[in-house]
Structure formats: structure tokens, C-alpha cells
Write a protein that holds these residues in place. Structure first.
Motif, mmCIF file in Angstrom:
data_model
loop_
_atom_site.group_PDB
_atom_site.id
_atom_site.type_symbol
_atom_site.label_atom_id
_atom_site.label_comp_id
_atom_site.label_asym_id
_atom_site.label_seq_id
_atom_site.Cartn_x
_atom_site.Cartn_y
_atom_site.Cartn_z
ATOM 1 N N ASP A 76 -14.407 -62.014 19.362
ATOM 2 C CA ASP A 76 -14.508 -60.827 18.512
ATOM 3 C C ASP A 76 -15.017 -59.626 19.308
ATOM 4 O OD1 ASP A 76 -15.640 -62.597 15.519
ATOM 5 O OD2 ASP A 76 -13.641 -62.344 16.368
ATOM 6 N N ALA A 77 -16.023 -59.847 20.158
ATOM 7 C CA ALA A 77 -16.583 -58.756 20.951
ATOM 8 C C ALA A 77 -15.555 -58.242 21.962
ATOM 9 C CB ALA A 77 -17.849 -59.220 21.678
ATOM 10 N N ALA A 78 -14.838 -59.157 22.609
ATOM 11 C CA ALA A 78 -13.824 -58.748 23.587
ATOM 12 C C ALA A 78 -12.704 -57.967 22.914
ATOM 13 C CB ALA A 78 -13.262 -59.975 24.308
ATOM 14 N N THR A 79 -12.309 -58.398 21.728
ATOM 15 C CA THR A 79 -11.266 -57.689 20.991
ATOM 16 C C THR A 79 -11.728 -56.292 20.611
ATOM 17 O OG1 THR A 79 -10.462 -59.793 20.111
ATOM 18 C CG2 THR A 79 -9.767 -57.798 18.959
ATOM 19 N N ALA A 80 -12.978 -56.172 20.172
ATOM 20 C CA ALA A 80 -13.513 -54.857 19.811
ATOM 21 C C ALA A 80 -13.564 -53.944 21.030
ATOM 22 C CB ALA A 80 -14.902 -55.002 19.194
ATOM 23 N N LEU A 81 -13.979 -54.473 22.171
ATOM 24 C CA LEU A 81 -14.013 -53.666 23.395
ATOM 25 C C LEU A 81 -12.610 -53.233 23.803
ATOM 26 C CD1 LEU A 81 -16.695 -55.532 25.510
ATOM 27 C CD2 LEU A 81 -16.826 -53.201 24.635
ATOM 28 N N ARG A 82 -11.647 -54.134 23.693
ATOM 29 C CA ARG A 82 -10.271 -53.786 24.042
ATOM 30 C C ARG A 82 -9.769 -52.644 23.161
ATOM 31 N NH1 ARG A 82 -6.370 -58.441 23.711
ATOM 32 N NH2 ARG A 82 -6.887 -58.789 25.889
ATOM 33 N N GLU A 83 -10.068 -52.721 21.869
ATOM 34 C CA GLU A 83 -9.628 -51.667 20.959
ATOM 35 C C GLU A 83 -10.304 -50.337 21.271
ATOM 36 O OE1 GLU A 83 -10.300 -53.163 17.042
ATOM 37 O OE2 GLU A 83 -8.727 -54.679 17.226
ATOM 38 N N MET A 84 -11.588 -50.382 21.647
ATOM 39 C CA MET A 84 -12.307 -49.145 21.937
ATOM 40 C C MET A 84 -11.790 -48.466 23.199
ATOM 41 S SD MET A 84 -16.302 -49.509 20.798
ATOM 42 C CE MET A 84 -16.803 -50.630 22.051
ATOM 43 N N PHE A 85 -11.437 -49.255 24.190
ATOM 44 C CA PHE A 85 -11.054 -48.691 25.476
ATOM 45 C C PHE A 85 -9.562 -48.832 25.763
ATOM 46 C CE2 PHE A 85 -15.566 -49.746 25.904
ATOM 47 C CZ PHE A 85 -16.055 -48.508 26.231
ATOM 48 N N SER A 86 -8.796 -49.033 24.730
ATOM 49 C CA SER A 86 -7.357 -49.202 24.888
ATOM 50 C C SER A 86 -6.709 -47.889 25.322
ATOM 51 C CB SER A 86 -6.739 -49.663 23.570
ATOM 52 O OG SER A 86 -5.346 -49.679 23.680
ATOM 53 N N GLU A 87 -5.753 -47.966 26.218
ATOM 54 C CA GLU A 87 -5.041 -46.771 26.669
ATOM 55 C C GLU A 87 -4.127 -46.236 25.581
ATOM 56 O OE1 GLU A 87 -3.249 -46.973 30.554
ATOM 57 O OE2 GLU A 87 -4.632 -48.578 31.099
ATOM 58 N N THR A 88 -3.801 -47.065 24.612
ATOM 59 C CA THR A 88 -2.909 -46.627 23.545
ATOM 60 C C THR A 88 -3.645 -45.896 22.441
ATOM 61 O OG1 THR A 88 -3.134 -48.737 22.405
ATOM 62 C CG2 THR A 88 -1.299 -48.518 23.961
ATOM 63 N N ALA A 89 -4.959 -45.812 22.564
ATOM 64 C CA ALA A 89 -5.740 -45.099 21.561
ATOM 65 C C ALA A 89 -5.398 -43.609 21.614
ATOM 66 C CB ALA A 89 -7.232 -45.305 21.792
ATOM 67 N N GLU A 90 -5.398 -42.984 20.456
ATOM 68 C CA GLU A 90 -5.084 -41.563 20.393
ATOM 69 C C GLU A 90 -6.198 -40.756 21.049
ATOM 70 O OE1 GLU A 90 -4.280 -40.316 16.418
ATOM 71 O OE2 GLU A 90 -2.985 -42.028 16.022
ATOM 72 N N PRO A 91 -5.844 -39.768 21.861
ATOM 73 C CA PRO A 91 -6.882 -38.933 22.469
ATOM 74 C C PRO A 91 -7.575 -38.094 21.405
ATOM 75 C CG PRO A 91 -4.693 -38.072 22.960
ATOM 76 C CD PRO A 91 -4.501 -39.372 22.245
ATOM 77 N N GLU A 92 -8.841 -37.826 21.652
ATOM 78 C CA GLU A 92 -9.593 -37.023 20.700
ATOM 79 C C GLU A 92 -9.109 -35.578 20.746
ATOM 80 O OE1 GLU A 92 -13.806 -37.359 20.939
ATOM 81 O OE2 GLU A 92 -13.708 -39.510 21.312
ATOM 82 N N THR A 93 -8.945 -34.985 19.593
ATOM 83 C CA THR A 93 -8.492 -33.602 19.511
ATOM 84 C C THR A 93 -9.563 -32.781 18.816
ATOM 85 O OG1 THR A 93 -7.397 -34.004 17.396
ATOM 86 C CG2 THR A 93 -6.060 -34.292 19.383
ATOM 87 N N LYS A 94 -9.465 -31.479 19.000
ATOM 88 C CA LYS A 94 -10.457 -30.602 18.384
ATOM 89 C C LYS A 94 -10.008 -30.130 17.007
ATOM 90 C CE LYS A 94 -12.383 -29.045 22.719
ATOM 91 N NZ LYS A 94 -12.699 -27.945 23.597
#
Length: 112
Positions: free
Chosen positions: A23-41
Motif C-alpha cells: 500500500d505504501a509503495a503504491t501510494a508513493l508511486r502515485e505521488m511521484f508518477s510522471e503521468t501525474a498532471e503538473p500543478e497549474t496556477k
């Protein structure tokens, strides 16, 4: 306590620890995934709350039957790990509010 029951408890703890590590590894993968949307202003768009799907309510006897099916199919360790995940060592210690989640996870194990 006999050596076998002590071994059983240790194995249950190892299984629980393994699940928590996954569960922890999956959460870390989701947090640092390259497919995550970049933060916008831009201001975040409000999403309308989705209606929660209705969950089936289970009785103790129904959950006991599902858990017995797990044990009957040679998945006793998995059944004990599920109980441990829900903070119990016996089915009677599981909270009624957790019956639906426990049954869903047990059925998922049964169905592959």
C-alpha cells in the motif's frame, strides 16, 4: 503457546506488514508518477460530488459464509490476513460497519 500457533501469529504479522508495504509503495508511486498532471496556477474547478454507489449490507452469517469459503478453498492464511487488516483476530471482533468491505475483499480473493 505452542510453536505452531506462535508461527501462525508471526506469519500473520508478516502478511499484514507485506500488505502495508505494498500500500505504501503504491501510494508513493502515485505521488511521484510522471503521468501525474503538473500543478497549474489556474483556480481549481469545482467538481460536483458524485453520488456514492449503494453498498450492500451484510449480516454476520453472510460474511462468515464468505470467509468460510476462503478457508475451504485453501486460503486460510489470506482469510486471517483480512481479519488482521480489519483489526481483528476473529470474525466476531470485526465491526459491523466493516462487513461490506471485508466481504468485498474476500470475494475478490475468491474470484481471482
Amino acid at each position: 503457546m505452542s510453536k505452531m500457533s506462535n508461527l501462525d501469529l508471526v506469519l500473520d504479522e508478516m502478511i499484514t506488514a507485506g500488505h502495508k508495504m505494498i500500500d505504501a509503495a503504491t501510494a508513493l508511486r502515485e505521488m511521484f508518477s510522471e503521468t501525474a498532471e503538473p500543478e497549474t496556477k489556474e483556480p481549481a474547478k469545482k467538481e460536483e460530488p458524485k453520488p456514492e454507489p449503494e453498498t450492500k449490507t451484510y449480516t454476520f452469517q453472510e460474511v462468515r459464509g464468505i470467509m468460510a469459503s476462503l478457508s475451504g478453498k485453501g486460503m486460510k492464511a489470506e482469510a486471517k490476513a483480512l481479519l488482521t487488516k480489519f483489526g481483528a483476530s476473529r470474525l466476531s471482533e470485526v465491526k459491523e460497519d466493516d462487513y461490506a468491505a471485508l466481504a468485498a475483499e474476500a470475494e475478490a480473493l475468491l474470484n481471482g
